[in-house]
Design an enzyme around this catalytic site. Structure first.
Site, PDB file in Angstrom:
ATOM      1  N   HIS A   1       0.916  -1.176   0.065  1.00 49.40           N
ATOM      2  CA  HIS A   1      -0.124  -0.115  -0.044  1.00 49.40           C
ATOM      3  C   HIS A   1       1.003   1.270  -0.013  1.00 49.40           C
ATOM      4  CE1 HIS A   1      -2.977  -2.741   1.938  1.00 49.40           C
ATOM      5  NE2 HIS A   1      -3.165  -2.747   0.596  1.00 49.40           N
TER       6      HIS A   1
ATOM      7  N   GLU B   1       1.426   3.927   2.691  1.00 47.38           N
ATOM      8  CA  GLU B   1       1.953   3.699   4.118  1.00 47.38           C
ATOM      9  C   GLU B   1       3.675   3.663   3.964  1.00 47.38           C
ATOM     10  OE1 GLU B   1      -1.872   0.558   4.308  1.00 47.38           O
ATOM     11  OE2 GLU B   1       0.201  -0.166   4.429  1.00 47.38           O
TER      12      GLU B   1
ATOM     13  N   HIS C   1       3.369  -2.817   6.725  1.00 45.08           N
ATOM     14  CA  HIS C   1       2.377  -1.952   6.495  1.00 45.08           C
ATOM     15  C   HIS C   1       2.129  -0.815   7.364  1.00 45.08           C
ATOM     16  CE1 HIS C   1      -0.234  -4.266   3.526  1.00 45.08           C
ATOM     17  NE2 HIS C   1       0.863  -5.177   3.887  1.00 45.08           N
TER      18      HIS C   1
ATOM     19  N   GLU D   1       1.783  -3.840  11.519  1.00 40.39           N
ATOM     20  CA  GLU D   1       1.167  -2.560  11.033  1.00 40.39           C
ATOM     21  C   GLU D   1       1.711  -1.311  12.098  1.00 40.39           C
ATOM     22  OE1 GLU D   1      -1.002  -1.969   8.873  1.00 40.39           O
ATOM     23  OE2 GLU D   1      -1.999  -3.965   8.446  1.00 40.39           O
TER      24      GLU D   1
HETATM   25 ZN    ZN Z   1      -1.597  -1.660   4.385  1.00 41.75          ZN
END
Ligand code: ZN
Length: 376
Positions: free
Chosen positions: A168, A171, A261, A337
Site C-alpha cells: 500500500h 504507507e 504496513h 502495522e
Molecule cells: Zn496496508
C-alpha cells in the site's frame, strides 16, 4: 505574495479548489489511480510566510478510513528531512490544518514521504556490500523495475527469511522500516547481524508498489488494484508486482515472511497473524507467540493488547499476502502495522509516529529474528 499550492512531484497528491484567503484555503485529496480510495496527501505550500493559514481538505470524509482522522495530526517539513506535526482537527467531513509557516515554502503530507529517489539510493547503496545483491525480478504496470535484495552468502541450507513492504504505497512508514532493517543487516560490525547471517539468508522487497508510490496513491497500483488482495491469483497484467515476487518466493523457498504496513486507524504498532489459515497448527501458534514475546521485549513499541480481531479457524482471507504465504509455505508469516497517528503507549507530541521510530523498529527486527531463527 500570492499563495501557491502544487503537487506535481514524486508522491504528490492534492486538488486545489481555492487559495484566495489564507484563513480558508480549500483543497481536496485526489482519488487513487483508477480507484475510489483516497487518503494520502502531499503538497507544497508557497507564499504564506508568517501568515496564519487554515488548510481545509474538503473531501476528507470520503477517505478510505475516516476514523483515521480522529486524533490525527498532519506532518509538515521545510527541508523534506525533518517532519513535525501541525495542529489538525476533523469535523463534518473536513480535515483542517492550522499553521503559520516560518518560511515561504513548506511541504505538508499525510506522513513523512519516502520518495522514489530515496528508494533508488536505498537499493543502490545496499549493493555496495559484498553480502548483498540487487536484482530486477520483473516490471511494474508502468514498466519500472521491481527491486529485490538478497543479503547473506546464499547457502541453501540456511533459513530463508523474507521481508516485503509497501504494498500500500501511502504507507510510507513501511519503507522507512526497511531502511532501518537493511542498514543493520549490512553493518558488518553488528554482532547480532553476524550471528543471524550465519543461520539465515534474507530476501527483501523494500517497495512492492513503486508506481503507486510515485503516483501519490494510498492503496493501489497504476491499474487501480489493491495488491494485498492479489496473492491467491496474481496476474501479469493487473498485479505484476505480486506475480513476479511470488514467483521468486516459489523459486527460493520461505521459512519466514513479514509484510510491512501502516494502519490509518489504530494508534499502536501491532501484528496481524495467520490464526485463520487451514494449516495453522501448534507449531505455528508457538512461533506466533514467540515472535511477539521476543519483539516486545526488544522494542517496546510492539504490543499485542490492541490490534485487529484474530480470524476464527479456517476463516482467513487467502488473497491477503501474509495469510496466503503462511498457507503456501507452512511457515510463520505475519503482517506488521505501524500507526499514522502515534503509539499511544509511548507518545511523542512533536513528531507523532515518525520515520525515525519506523527505522528503529526495522533495526530491532534483526534481534528478534536471531531470537527465533533456530525454531523456524
Ligand atoms: Zn496496508
Amino acid at each position: 505574495m500570492k499563495i501557491n499550492i502544487t503537487s506535481t512531484f514524486d508522491a504528490g497528491n492534492i486538488e486545489v479548489i481555492n487559495t484566495d484567503k489564507p484563513e480558508n484555503i480549500q483543497l481536496k485529496i485526489r482519488k487513487d489511480t483508477h480507484s475510489d480510495f483516497l487518503q494520502w496527501f502531499h503538497f507544497r505550500l508557497q507564499g504564506a510566510k508568517d501568515q496564519a493559514c487554515k488548510l481545509n481538505l474538503l473531501n476528507a470524509g470520503e477517505a478510505a478510513y475516516p476514523e483515521g482522522w480522529e486524533n490525527y495530526q498532519a506532518r509538515a517539513s521545510y527541508d523534506r528531512e525533518t517532519w513535525f506535526q501541525i495542529p489538525t482537527t476533523y469535523a463534518n467531513g473536513v480535515l483542517s490544518m492550522e499553521f503559520t509557516p516560518e518560511n515561504n515554502s513548506v511541504f505538508i503530507a499525510y506522513f513523512a514521504p519516502f520518495s522514489y529517489e530515496q528508494h533508488l539510493d536505498l537499493v543502490n547503496n545496499a549493493q555496495h556490500s559484498p553480502i548483498c545483491s540487487l536484482e530486477c525480478i520483473g516490471q511494474t504496470v508502468q514498466g519500472r523495475p521491481i527491486d529485490f535484495l538478497r543479503i547473506g552468502n546464499g547457502d541453501d541450507t540456511k533459513k530463508k527469511l523474507w521481508v516485503i513492504a509497501r504494498q500500500h504505497p501511502g504507507e510510507s512508514m513501511a519503507e522507512w522500516f526497511m531502511l532501518g532493517l537493511i542498514s543493520r543487516l549490512l553493518d558488518d560490525e553488528d554482532s547480532t547481524t553476524i550471528n543471524l547471517l550465519e543461520k539465515a539468508n534474507l530476501y527483501l522487497v523494500p517497495n512492492m508498489n513503486i508506481d503507486g508510490s510515485i503516483l501519490g496513491n494510498l492503496r493501489v497500483n497504476a491499474k487501480g488494484v489493491n495488491l494485498n488482495r492479489e496473492w491467491a491469483n496474481p496476474s501479469i497484467d493487473n498485479s505484476p508486482e505480486v506475480f513476479y515476487v511470488k514467483e521468486k518466493m516459489k523459486e527460493i523457498g520461505m521459512d519466514f515472511n513479514l509484510d510491512v504496513h501502516g494502519d490509518e486507524g489504530l494508534p499502536y504498532v501491532f501484528i496481524s497473524g495467520i490464526e485463520g489459515i487451514p494449516s495453522f497448527n501448534q507449531k505455528l501458534s508457538q512461533l506466533t507467540d514467540s515472535f511477539m514475546k521476543n519483539w516486545k521485549s526488544i522494542n517496546p513499541d510492539i504490543q499485542d493488547e490492541h490490534g485487529y480481531p484474530k480470524n476464527e479457524p479456517g476463516a482467513a482471507n487467502l488473497n491477503i499476502c501474509s495469510k496466503n504465504l503462511g498457507e503456501e509455505f507452512k511457515c510463520l508469516s505475519q503482517t506488521l502495522e505501524m500507526p499514522f497517528k502515534q503509539n499511544d503507549n509511548i507518545p511523542d507530541s512533536i513528531n507523532g509516529w515518525s520515520s525515525e521510530r519506523s527505522i528503529k523498529l526495522g533495526e530491532s527486527l534483526v534481534s528478534t529474528l536471531l531470537a527465533i531463527v533456530d525454531d523456524l
